[in-house]
Scaffold this active site. Structure first.
Site, PDB file in Angstrom:
ATOM      1  N   ASP A 146      -4.033  -5.870   3.148  1.00  0.00           N
ATOM      2  CA  ASP A 146      -2.613  -6.117   3.363  1.00  0.00           C
ATOM      3  C   ASP A 146      -2.475  -7.336   4.257  1.00  0.00           C
ATOM      4  OD1 ASP A 146      -2.158  -3.861   1.900  1.00  0.00           O
ATOM      5  OD2 ASP A 146      -1.422  -2.641   3.572  1.00  0.00           O
TER       6      ASP A 146
ATOM      7  N   ASP B 178       6.285   3.491  -4.667  1.00  0.00           N
ATOM      8  CA  ASP B 178       5.975   3.936  -3.313  1.00  0.00           C
ATOM      9  C   ASP B 178       6.964   5.032  -2.938  1.00  0.00           C
ATOM     10  OD1 ASP B 178       4.111   1.864  -3.347  1.00  0.00           O
ATOM     11  OD2 ASP B 178       5.533   0.440  -2.494  1.00  0.00           O
TER      12      ASP B 178
END
Length: 241
Positions: free
Chosen positions: A8, A129
């Site tokens: 990330d 998500d």
């Protein structure tokens, strides 16, 4: 089942969040390419990259880092975060990504996911998500008013082949994967499912493998040493014991 070590990106560095909270960010690698090369050295073939700034704000602020990862890591790179137009889809594919992951735009722009899936095929996936059963958007700062399972069925009807499902409540906590969620989704959805969030132990990897999922994303546990990537790859048959 394919394993995707995760990087990330925020400010050009490899970081991890807790439950998607930008105020709970830990920097694990100032040079993301170093982490990617470690993953490749352990036997990995794939890399999952998310531009956290792009996810929250849009745009491609970490494009240079992603281009370097695709060119120099030796891994096949999939990219998500802030992909809200075809221009950005093409930018990342041209930068060397083998697959791009739509997020917010798949929820907020009707027809966008279907159009991109029709045009780019397997090079386009969608990230779903889930927060309290609903898709979170804009870097997990908002929640859409749609049921997550219904949204996934719509994606399948739109021609999307691959969906990456993150249980936000498990993400970054080292608390184990939500196997029950993925078992239900695997049974009910005609999609290639990739699990994300909370994969911490070899037992988690084996449980997801046994569900017949297409893949799993490995995050914080790799950086903390809780999960040995080489042994996980042996479990999924991607490398020989």
């Amino acid at each position: 089942m394919k394993l995707f070590p995760a990087i990330d990106l925020y400010g050009g560095q490899a970081v991890r969040l807790r439950r998607g909270d930008y105020n709970e960010m830990t920097v694990y690698e100032r040079v993301p390419l170093d982490a990617a090369r470690r993953f490749a050295g352990a036997g990995a073939s794939y890399l999952h990259v998310v531009d956290l700034e792009g996810a929250r704000d849009g745009g491609t602020p970490n494009l240079a880092v992603i281009r370097e990862l695709a060119a120099r890591s030796g891994l096949q790179v999939e990219v998500g975060g802030g992909i809200r137009s075809e221009d950005v889809v093409r930018t990342y594919l041209d930068a060397g990504a083998f697959r791009v992951i739509l997020g917010t735009a798949a929820v907020t722009q009707p027809g966008f996911a279907a159009e991109m899936a029709a045009k780019y095929g397997a090079a386009v996936a969608v990230g779903v998500d889930l927060k309290d059963g609903r898709p979170a958007i804009r870097g997990w700062t908002e929640t859409a008013d749609v049921d997550g399972m219904a949204f996934c069925r719509r994606l399948a009807a739109d021609g999307v082949r691959t969906v990456i499902v993150t249980d936000i409540s498990r993400d970054g906590l080292l608390g184990g994967s939500n196997v029950a969620l993925y078992r239900r989704m695997a049974a009910e959805l005609p999609l290639e499912l990739i699990a994300s969030g909370g994969v911490t132990t070899l037992e988690d990897v084996a449980a997801l493998r046994d569900l017949g999922l297409a893949g799993a994303i490995l995050g914080r546990a790799l950086y903390t040493g809780d999960l040995d990537l080489r042994r996980a790859l042996e479990l999924t048959g991607e490398v020989a014991p």
